[in-house]
Design an enzyme around this catalytic site. Structure first.
Site, PDB file in Angstrom:
ATOM      1  N   TYR A  27       0.729   2.215  12.828  1.00 44.41           N
ATOM      2  CA  TYR A  27       1.164   3.094  11.741  1.00 44.41           C
ATOM      3  C   TYR A  27       1.023   4.535  12.229  1.00 44.41           C
ATOM      4  O   TYR A  27      -0.088   4.991  12.478  1.00 44.41           O
ATOM      5  CB  TYR A  27       0.262   2.971  10.512  1.00 44.41           C
ATOM      6  CG  TYR A  27       0.033   1.602   9.951  1.00 44.41           C
ATOM      7  CD1 TYR A  27       0.778   1.158   8.867  1.00 44.41           C
ATOM      8  CD2 TYR A  27      -0.973   0.774  10.454  1.00 44.41           C
ATOM      9  CE1 TYR A  27       0.529  -0.094   8.310  1.00 44.41           C
ATOM     10  CE2 TYR A  27      -1.216  -0.469   9.906  1.00 44.41           C
ATOM     11  CZ  TYR A  27      -0.464  -0.902   8.836  1.00 44.41           C
ATOM     12  OH  TYR A  27      -0.704  -2.128   8.286  1.00 44.41           O
ATOM     13  N   HIS A  36       0.816  -1.203   0.000  1.00 42.55           N
ATOM     14  CA  HIS A  36       0.000   0.000   0.000  1.00 42.55           C
ATOM     15  C   HIS A  36       0.854   1.258   0.000  1.00 42.55           C
ATOM     16  O   HIS A  36       1.915   1.308   0.603  1.00 42.55           O
ATOM     17  CB  HIS A  36      -0.905   0.028   1.241  1.00 42.55           C
ATOM     18  CG  HIS A  36      -1.823  -1.155   1.335  1.00 42.55           C
ATOM     19  ND1 HIS A  36      -2.221  -1.675   2.536  1.00 42.55           N
ATOM     20  CD2 HIS A  36      -2.418  -1.914   0.383  1.00 42.55           C
ATOM     21  CE1 HIS A  36      -3.037  -2.705   2.330  1.00 42.55           C
ATOM     22  NE2 HIS A  36      -3.153  -2.876   1.025  1.00 42.55           N
TER      23      HIS A  36
END
Length: 195
Positions: A132, A62
Site C-alpha cells: 500500500y 477499510h
C-alpha cells in the site's frame, strides 16, 4: 503503461507494459507524471505498508476519515488477491457500488483508491503480500472499517469456505451505520477536487 478509470469515479487500474527476456521481466509499477496526466491530480506518497496473508484471508473494507483522508496505490507483490474497492462517498453516483480485480505480481496490475473509497481483498494464495503506497501517514482513531460481509454490499468474494478475518473486520459496522454516524467523506465531483 495503460491507466484506465474503473466504473467508480476516481478509481484507476494501472496495467504496466511488461518487458521480458531470458533473465526475467521488468516493468514500471507507477509513474507519477503519466498517472497525474490521466488523474488530473497529484499523488504524493507519505507512507508505504505491506501486509502478508495466508490463503482465504479476508481484509477490509477499510478507509480513513477526513482529515487526513487517505488515497492508496495497491499492488500485489507476491501471491494473488481478489481486490475490491467500494464507493463509500455519500452523494457519489456509485455510492455503495464495488469494483473488483485480480492482482498478482505476474500481471503487475495495480489499483489507485482515492480518498473516501473503501478497500479490501481476499488472499487467493498462501504468503500473499500486498503493498500500500499511501498519501497520508497513519493517524490513530481515523480508520473507518466497514463489514466486508455487509449484506447491503453483497460483495462477490468467491470463497469456497468461510474466510479468516480479524475480529475488528467481523464486528465492523455496515455501510448504512457508517453513513448514519457521519463518518464518511462526501463525494466531490472531479472538477471540484483540489489539485
Amino acid at each position: 503503461m495503460h491507466i484506465a478509470e474503473l466504473e467508480i469515479p476516481g478509481v484507476f487500474v494501472v496495467a504496466p507494459e511488461l518487458r521480458k527476456d531470458d533473465r526475467g521481466s521488468f516493468f514500471e509499477g507507477m509513474r507519477a507524471d503519466e498517472f497525474e496526466k490521466v488523474m488530473g491530480r497529484s499523488f504524493v506518497p507519505r507512507q508505504i505498508n505491506y501486509s502478508v496473508s495466508q490463503e482465504n484471508t479476508l481484509r477490509g473494507i477499510h478507509s480513513v476519515t477526513s482529515p487526513p483522508g487517505q488515497a492508496k496505490f495497491v499492488t500485489c507483490v507476491r501471491g494473488a488477491l481478489r481486490d475490491f474497492v467500494v464507493d463509500l462517498r455519500p452523494g457519489s453516483p456509485t455510492f455503495g457500488q464495488s469494483a473488483s480485480n485480480i492482482l498478482d505480481p505476474e500481471s503487475g496490475l495495480s489499483v489507485f483508491v482515492p480518498e473516501g473509497v473503501g478497500h479490501g481483498f481476499l488472499a487467493l494464495a498462501d504468503d500473499s503480500c500486498i503493498s500500500y503506497v499511501l498519501s497520508s501517514v497513519y493517524v490513530p482513531g481515523t480508520q473507518i472499517d466497514i463489514n466486508p460481509l455487509d449484506p447491503d454490499l453483497a460483495l462477490p468474494w468467491g470463497w469456497t469456505r468461510p474466510p479468516l478475518m480479524s475480529q475488528k473486520d467481523a464486528n465492523a459496522m455496515s455501510l448504512r451505520e457508517a453513513e448514519e454516524a457521519g463518518l464518511l467523506l462526501p463525494y466531490q465531483a472531479p472538477d471540484a477536487r483540489p489539485t
